[in-house]
Write a protein that holds these residues in place. Structure first.
Motif, short mmCIF file in Angstrom:
data_model
loop_
_atom_site.label_atom_id
_atom_site.label_comp_id
_atom_site.label_asym_id
_atom_site.label_seq_id
_atom_site.Cartn_x
_atom_site.Cartn_y
_atom_site.Cartn_z
N PHE A 234 0.86 -1.19 0.00
CA PHE A 234 0.00 0.00 0.00
C PHE A 234 0.89 1.23 0.00
CE2 PHE A 234 -2.58 -3.18 2.44
CZ PHE A 234 -3.52 -3.40 1.44
N THR A 235 0.46 2.24 -0.74
CA THR A 235 1.27 3.46 -0.81
C THR A 235 1.14 4.24 0.49
OG1 THR A 235 0.62 3.54 -3.11
CG2 THR A 235 1.70 5.51 -2.25
N PRO A 236 2.27 4.64 1.10
CA PRO A 236 2.16 5.47 2.31
C PRO A 236 1.40 6.75 1.98
CG PRO A 236 4.41 4.72 1.99
CD PRO A 236 3.65 4.35 0.75
N PRO A 237 0.37 7.08 2.74
CA PRO A 237 -0.49 8.20 2.36
C PRO A 237 0.16 9.57 2.50
CG PRO A 237 -1.20 7.24 4.46
CD PRO A 237 -0.09 6.39 3.96
N MET A 238 -0.16 10.47 1.54
CA MET A 238 0.24 11.89 1.58
C MET A 238 1.74 12.08 1.75
SD MET A 238 -2.78 13.84 2.02
CE MET A 238 -2.22 15.21 2.95
N MET A 239 2.51 11.38 0.92
CA MET A 239 3.96 11.50 1.12
C MET A 239 4.58 12.71 0.41
SD MET A 239 4.59 9.50 3.40
CE MET A 239 6.36 9.67 3.49
N ARG A 240 3.74 13.53 -0.24
CA ARG A 240 4.33 14.71 -0.90
C ARG A 240 4.97 15.63 0.13
NH1 ARG A 240 0.31 17.55 -4.84
NH2 ARG A 240 1.77 19.22 -4.40
N ARG A 241 6.17 16.04 -0.17
CA ARG A 241 6.98 16.79 0.79
C ARG A 241 6.36 18.13 1.20
NH1 ARG A 241 12.03 17.84 1.65
NH2 ARG A 241 13.27 16.12 2.38
N ASP A 242 5.63 18.76 0.22
CA ASP A 242 5.11 20.10 0.51
C ASP A 242 3.83 20.06 1.35
OD1 ASP A 242 3.94 18.81 -1.61
OD2 ASP A 242 3.33 20.67 -2.62
N LYS A 243 3.34 18.87 1.68
CA LYS A 243 2.12 18.77 2.49
C LYS A 243 2.46 18.20 3.86
CE LYS A 243 -1.53 19.23 -0.60
NZ LYS A 243 -1.45 18.85 -1.94
N PRO A 244 2.39 19.00 4.91
CA PRO A 244 2.81 18.49 6.22
C PRO A 244 1.76 17.60 6.90
CG PRO A 244 2.15 20.79 6.41
CD PRO A 244 2.06 20.43 4.96
N ASP A 245 0.48 17.71 6.50
CA ASP A 245 -0.58 17.01 7.23
C ASP A 245 -0.65 15.52 6.91
OD1 ASP A 245 -1.57 19.13 8.76
OD2 ASP A 245 -2.59 19.95 7.00
N PHE A 246 -1.32 14.79 7.80
CA PHE A 246 -1.50 13.35 7.64
C PHE A 246 -2.89 13.06 7.06
CE2 PHE A 246 1.21 14.02 11.35
CZ PHE A 246 2.28 13.18 11.08
N SER A 247 -3.03 11.88 6.49
CA SER A 247 -4.35 11.40 6.06
C SER A 247 -4.31 9.87 6.06
CB SER A 247 -4.66 11.90 4.66
OG SER A 247 -5.77 11.20 4.15
N PHE A 248 -5.29 9.24 6.71
CA PHE A 248 -5.27 7.78 6.78
C PHE A 248 -6.51 7.12 6.18
CE2 PHE A 248 -2.17 8.96 10.01
CZ PHE A 248 -1.12 8.13 9.65
N SER A 249 -7.50 7.92 5.76
CA SER A 249 -8.73 7.27 5.29
C SER A 249 -8.52 6.60 3.93
CB SER A 249 -9.90 8.25 5.27
OG SER A 249 -9.76 9.14 4.20
N GLY A 250 -7.64 7.16 3.07
CA GLY A 250 -7.36 6.55 1.77
C GLY A 250 -6.68 5.19 1.95
N LEU A 251 -5.77 5.12 2.89
CA LEU A 251 -5.07 3.85 3.17
C LEU A 251 -6.07 2.79 3.65
CD1 LEU A 251 -2.52 2.11 3.60
CD2 LEU A 251 -2.18 3.28 5.79
N LYS A 252 -6.98 3.24 4.52
CA LYS A 252 -8.01 2.32 5.04
C LYS A 252 -8.86 1.79 3.88
CE LYS A 252 -11.61 4.28 6.21
NZ LYS A 252 -12.30 5.44 6.79
N THR A 253 -9.22 2.67 2.95
CA THR A 253 -10.04 2.26 1.80
C THR A 253 -9.25 1.30 0.90
OG1 THR A 253 -11.09 4.40 1.91
CG2 THR A 253 -11.50 3.14 -0.08
N ALA A 254 -7.96 1.56 0.74
CA ALA A 254 -7.12 0.67 -0.08
C ALA A 254 -7.10 -0.74 0.53
CB ALA A 254 -5.71 1.23 -0.18
N VAL A 255 -7.02 -0.79 1.87
CA VAL A 255 -7.03 -2.11 2.53
C VAL A 255 -8.38 -2.79 2.29
CG1 VAL A 255 -6.88 -3.34 4.75
CG2 VAL A 255 -5.39 -1.38 4.31
N LEU A 256 -9.46 -2.00 2.43
CA LEU A 256 -10.81 -2.55 2.22
C LEU A 256 -10.94 -3.17 0.83
CD1 LEU A 256 -13.77 -2.90 3.15
CD2 LEU A 256 -14.22 -0.60 2.29
N ARG A 257 -10.45 -2.43 -0.20
CA ARG A 257 -10.51 -2.93 -1.59
C ARG A 257 -9.79 -4.27 -1.71
NH1 ARG A 257 -11.00 2.30 -3.92
NH2 ARG A 257 -13.20 2.63 -3.55
N GLU A 258 -8.57 -4.32 -1.13
CA GLU A 258 -7.76 -5.55 -1.25
C GLU A 258 -8.44 -6.70 -0.51
OE1 GLU A 258 -4.92 -5.78 -3.22
OE2 GLU A 258 -5.33 -7.91 -2.82
N VAL A 259 -9.05 -6.39 0.65
CA VAL A 259 -9.75 -7.43 1.42
C VAL A 259 -10.91 -7.97 0.60
CG1 VAL A 259 -11.20 -7.84 3.47
CG2 VAL A 259 -9.03 -6.62 3.69
#
Ligand code: KG4
Ligand code: ZN
Length: 377
Positions: A234-259
């Motif tokens: 799974f791609t680590p979420p929001m890894m663009r350097r210019d964005k300091p904030d976190f986001s985890f809901s996309g990662l959760k959805t990616a796991v759901l799709r794979e499941v």
């Protein structure tokens, strides 16, 4: 004759743990009593606020009695009473706060109002005492500590080295994921936050998707150790350097799709190894995002010390990745509280209260709870 130590009595009830602690001015924890409600909430897959508040009512005073046993009923040995007043679930906060306020009023003690997140941020400054049930149990988690820092299990009576100020704090819990510039106790600047789910919330939701139970963090952490790295990615979420904030809901959805894909292939009940492999992939991506963002922020802020705290800071994958980051970037030192002081506890509330409140700045007995409260206030 040596003088009996004096304490701050801490009370914490912001979520699903009722906690009472006694902490000395030097940070030594004499009592860290926690009544966890995990089993109560497990069938619901998350905390039910009304159920939690009712349980706090039952658990709070018996825990205060444990504290009174430690001081042999002598209220003179308690200097102040510290309560968590925000952020948290209002019904839950009110139970601990009202208990603390009543005791402060009855015994004429100064009341200190503590922001829960400030408590988490300074938990590395505490020296846990072996012997309290929770600390002894959590000691088996073998925390990864930076080079040169003594494990608290080695000698609990010696106060270990502390992260100097200013430093970068990374709070990772069930309700929060933020990066904070910590100038000193009580002086903070929030640099980044999660735009959606908190890291612990993502762990709990992914565990629910996988049918693992609650809380998901420790369960995924365990299964991830036997997963095959690279089987899923799974791609680590929001890894663009210019964005300091976190986001985890996309990662959760990616796991759901794979499941869903895996269930289409294997049926509803996934093979154990597939579940472990999915846990490894999720944990790798989540941890990578946390450390990647923290590293970038530390560089930007020119801070050499990173303190990682909150329930998710128990995570072994995170501790190992942080230790690796510190080895790869020699300028960076990473600090973790003892695992028993990462998850919600009252020792962190009492500990930071020693630094926060000069006696003339005590909270009023009209103090109220708040569900949200920036650290900056
Ligand atoms: O700090 P905490 O006790 O409560 C809040 O203030 O939210 O954090 C609880 C969160 C839960 O989401 C739990 O799943 C997570 O911390 N957690 C973990 C681990 N242990 C607890 N997450 C990942 N790995 C762990 N070992
Ligand atoms: Zn917390």
């Amino acid at each position: 004759m040596t003088k009996a130590p004096r304490y701050i009595l801490g009370i914490e009830s912001s979520c699903d743990e009722t906690a009472v602690a006694l902490v000395e001015a030097n940070g030594r924890v004499a009592l860290n009593a926690v009544a966890s409600q995990m089993e109560l909430h497990a069938p619901f897959g998350g905390v039910v606020p009304e159920v939690a508040a009712r349980h706090h009512i039952e658990a709070c005073l018996p825990l205060v009695e444990e504290a009174l046993d430690v001081v042999e009923g002598d209220w003179n040995r308690i200097e102040r009473i510290a309560v968590t007043y925000a952020p948290g679930l209002i019904g839950c906060l009110l139970v601990g706060m009202e208990t603390g306020k009543t005791l402060a009023w009855l015994h004429n003690k100064p009341l200190v109002a503590v922001n829960h997140l400030a408590g988490h941020l300074h938990a590395t400054h505490l020296t846990p005492e072996r012997g309290t049930h929770l600390l002894a149990e959590a000691g088996e988690l073998h925390p990864v500590l930076p080079e040169g820092v003594e494990s608290p299990e080695t000698d609990a009576s010696v106060r270990r080295e502390q992260a100097p100020y200013p430093h970068l704090g990374l709070i990772v819990s069930g309700g929060h994921t933020s990066l904070v510039r910590v100038e000193a106790p009580g002086r903070y600047r929030t640099i980044a936050q999660t735009l959606d789910d908190a890291a612990g919330e993502a762990y709990d939701k992914v565990a629910r998707i996988l049918g693992l139970g609650y809380p998901g963090g420790p369960l995924i952490d365990n299964l991830a150790t036997t997963g095959e790295p690279g089987r899923f990615v799974f791609t680590p979420p929001m890894m663009r350097r210019d964005k300091p904030d976190f986001s985890f809901s996309g990662l959760k959805t990616a796991v759901l799709r794979e499941v869903e894909l895996q269930r289409a292939e294997h049926g509803e009940e996934l093979p154990h190894q597939v579940v472990c492999d999915l846990c490894t992939a999720f944990q790798t991506a989540a941890v990578e995002a946390l450390i990647g963002k923290a590293l970038a922020a530390a560089k930007r802020e020119r801070l050499n010390d990173l303190v990682i705290t909150g329930g998710v800071a128990c995570n072994r994958g995170l501790r190992e990745r942080a230790a690796r980051a510190s080895a790869d970037h020699r300028w960076l030192r990473v600090w973790f509280p003892h695992p028993a002081l990462c998850t919600d506890n009252a020792a962190m509330i009492a500990g930071v209260a020693w630094h926060l409140a000069p006696l003339d700045a005590q909270a009023a007995l009209t103090l109220n709870a708040a569900s949200t409260m920036p650290l900056e206030t």
